[in-house]
Design a protein around this motif. Structure first.
Motif, short mmCIF file in Angstrom:
data_model
loop_
_atom_site.label_atom_id
_atom_site.label_comp_id
_atom_site.label_asym_id
_atom_site.label_seq_id
_atom_site.Cartn_x
_atom_site.Cartn_y
_atom_site.Cartn_z
N THR A 255 0.13 0.27 8.76
CA THR A 255 -0.32 -1.12 8.88
C THR A 255 -0.85 -1.59 7.53
O THR A 255 -1.11 -0.78 6.62
N GLU A 256 -1.06 -2.90 7.40
CA GLU A 256 -1.58 -3.40 6.13
C GLU A 256 -2.98 -2.86 5.85
O GLU A 256 -3.30 -2.53 4.70
N ALA A 257 -3.81 -2.73 6.87
CA ALA A 257 -5.16 -2.18 6.67
C ALA A 257 -5.09 -0.75 6.16
O ALA A 257 -5.87 -0.34 5.28
N GLU A 258 -4.14 0.02 6.68
CA GLU A 258 -3.99 1.41 6.22
C GLU A 258 -3.50 1.47 4.79
O GLU A 258 -3.94 2.32 4.00
N VAL A 259 -2.60 0.55 4.41
CA VAL A 259 -2.13 0.50 3.03
C VAL A 259 -3.25 0.09 2.09
O VAL A 259 -3.42 0.65 0.99
N GLU A 264 -7.01 1.47 -2.17
CA GLU A 264 -8.42 1.53 -2.59
C GLU A 264 -8.78 2.93 -3.05
O GLU A 264 -9.41 3.12 -4.11
N LYS A 265 -8.39 3.93 -2.28
CA LYS A 265 -8.69 5.32 -2.65
C LYS A 265 -8.01 5.71 -3.95
O LYS A 265 -8.54 6.52 -4.72
N ALA A 266 -6.84 5.15 -4.19
CA ALA A 266 -6.09 5.48 -5.42
C ALA A 266 -6.53 4.63 -6.61
O ALA A 266 -6.01 4.82 -7.71
N GLY A 267 -7.46 3.70 -6.39
CA GLY A 267 -7.90 2.82 -7.47
C GLY A 267 -6.84 1.83 -7.89
O GLY A 267 -6.81 1.38 -9.04
N ARG A 268 -5.97 1.41 -6.95
CA ARG A 268 -4.86 0.52 -7.28
C ARG A 268 -4.82 -0.68 -6.33
O ARG A 268 -3.78 -1.21 -6.00
N ARG A 269 -6.00 -1.11 -5.92
CA ARG A 269 -6.11 -2.20 -4.95
C ARG A 269 -5.45 -3.48 -5.45
O ARG A 269 -4.91 -4.28 -4.66
N ARG A 276 3.33 -5.29 -1.15
CA ARG A 276 3.73 -6.09 0.00
C ARG A 276 5.16 -6.61 -0.16
O ARG A 276 5.95 -6.60 0.78
N ALA A 277 5.50 -7.06 -1.35
CA ALA A 277 6.84 -7.60 -1.58
C ALA A 277 7.91 -6.51 -1.52
O ALA A 277 9.03 -6.75 -1.06
N ILE A 289 4.31 -3.90 9.63
CA ILE A 289 4.40 -2.48 9.28
C ILE A 289 5.03 -2.30 7.90
O ILE A 289 6.00 -2.98 7.55
N TYR A 290 4.47 -1.36 7.12
CA TYR A 290 5.01 -0.97 5.82
C TYR A 290 5.80 0.34 5.96
O TYR A 290 5.52 1.15 6.85
N ASN A 291 6.75 0.51 5.05
CA ASN A 291 7.53 1.75 5.00
C ASN A 291 6.64 2.89 4.46
O ASN A 291 6.24 2.87 3.29
N PRO A 292 6.31 3.90 5.27
CA PRO A 292 5.35 4.93 4.83
C PRO A 292 5.89 5.83 3.73
O PRO A 292 5.14 6.26 2.84
N TRP A 293 7.20 6.15 3.79
CA TRP A 293 7.76 7.03 2.76
C TRP A 293 7.66 6.37 1.38
O TRP A 293 7.29 7.03 0.40
#
Length: 430
Positions: A255-259, A264-269, A276-277, A289-293
């Motif tokens: 989900t977008e919240a999970e992304v 945020e954890k990776a410092g790339r917010r 998204r694009a 939904i985002y592609n997890p892979w």
């Protein structure tokens, strides 16, 4: 900071005990437990959207064993949800079978691969031979499966027999988990031996899943809900939850919240709009939904640029075959899609593989359920079957259309002597 990203690790226990980043998908367990009246669940999703990892999670949660594995789940939502769910923890004998790798060019090789899968499954439970629970005939059949001398009829009832043995030994009905159930069916269609492989798969699944008194619950995953080929014609207890339905809609993919949390954890917010694009755009039962892979592949490197990570992870032979067959009639629709537009179609959750060559709508269903089109429900009024607006989901997938799909269609048109080819405007997707 850099995340410890799990790429290509499908074993839930290995991932958790290695301390790798994990997006909590244990709501899948809660949703399964809550569906008390549903015995056999089919969850078709695109490749690389977490199907195998989720089935592995189910195995480690449900499987009865002496070793306490609560440390794998204590910080996840299913554990916090209370005793209603924890009472199922490590309670059931589990039959876990993957048909991944059964995609072969000939029936003989496919059949050999399937037999080896069943042998491996029986080998996992060979302690049954020393349990004192098997009768003389059951012992003989079990050993025949293990040494490869069993008849096709014995292999066909392998799931039923194994579940019976495990139920008798443990005093609990089994949980059955079958991954990539449709892979041999795809191979049979592609290589011309569909009727022969369908005969076996139909018997194998029907014997194991229909009216099986030893079955507590079964979960099957694959890409498609195979229809009309009679795989499930006798299985009226299978409930398919495709990506068009709201059930289980956030259990696969991110989900977008999970992304946002991962970035945020990776410092790339600050890269959320770019991500998204490139990797967003899927609609699973109304959830974005985002592609997890692709998300995890992007985060694996510190300075990674967005790339089409997902596109090269599997063969598109089935889609190539169908696009080439439909090249002439598909050209107008492909032009609209590749220019960022959308088309409207009535989609069937059941994809009839045998109809793909004759039926354009079946092709669009294949593209949706394989992850190559986004489908957004559109109401057509009271009493009318809803339609879906179809469009290319994101920048990554658009590259496949403007490159590979376009080449396939043009090559077929040239072979047909048709001078028209698909022309695509340059520019960004809509």
């Amino acid at each position: 900071m850099s995340l410890r990203v799990p790429l290509g690790i499908d074993d839930f226990r290995q991932l958790r005990e290695s301390g790798l980043e994990y997006v909590d998908k244990s709501q899948l367990i809660r949703e399964l437990v809550d569906k008390e009246g549903v015995q056999v669940v089919l969850l078709p999703r695109p490749r690389r959207f977490g199907k195998t990892l989720n089935l592995s999670m189910l195995r480690w949660f449900f499987e009865k064993r002496q070793e306490d594995l609560s440390h794998l789940f204590e910080d996840l939502s299913v554990w916090r949800a209370g005793e209603r769910y924890r009472e199922h923890f490590q309670r059931y004998p589990v039959i876990y079978l993957t048909l991944k790798g059964a995609k072969q060019e000939t029936f003989e090789r496919c059949w050999a691969a399937l037999r080896e899968k069943i042998v491996e499954l029986y080998n996992q439970h060979r302690h049954l031979l020393d349990s004192g629970q098997l009768g003389e005939v059951e012992q003989r059949r079990y050993k025949e499966v293990l040494d490869g001398t069993a008849s096709e009829a014995v292999y066909g009832r392998a799931l039923l027999d194994l579940s019976s043995h495990l139920h008798r030994l443990h005093g609990e009905r089994v949980v059955m988990l079958i991954d990539e159930y449709d892979e041999p069916i795809h191979a049979g269609y592609l290589h011309g031996y569909a009727p022969r492989i369908l005969d076996f798969v139909r018997t194998f699944l029907t014997e194991g899943l229909k009216g099986n008194p030893h079955l507590h619950k079964a979960v099957l995953t694959g890409i498609l809900r195979v229809a009309r080929e009679s795989i499930f014609s006798g299985l009226n207890n299978v409930v398919a939850y495709s990506l068009l339905r709201s059930d289980f809609n956030t259990c696969f993919g991110f989900t977008e919240a999970e992304v946002e949390t991962l970035l945020e954890k990776a410092g790339r917010r600050g890269l959320l709009e770019v991500i998204r694009a490139w990797y967003n755009g899927y609609d699973f039962g109304g959830a974005v939904i985002y592609n997890p892979w692709s998300i995890l592949s992007f985060l694996e490197g510190q300075d990674q640029d967005p790339l089409p990570f997902w596109l090269g992870t599997s063969s598109n032979d089935l889609i190539q075959k169908v696009i080439e067959e439909h090249a002439t009639t598909l050209q107008p629709a492909l032009e609209v899609l590749m220019e960022g537009g959308e088309i409207e179609r009535v989609l069937e959750e059941n994809v009839a593989i045998g109809d793909l060559v004759q039926n354009d709508d079946a092709l669009f269903g294949l593209l949706v359920f394989s992850g190559y089109l986004r489908a957004e429900k559109r109401s057509r009024g009271p009493g009318e079957q809803p339609a879906h607006a179809l469009k290319i989901p994101n920048r990554e997938v658009r590259l496949l259309y403007t490159g590979t799909f376009r080449r396939w269609a043009e090559a077929r048109l040239r072979r047909q002597g048709d001078g028209k080819v698909v022309r695509v405007r340059s520019g960004e997707p809509g």
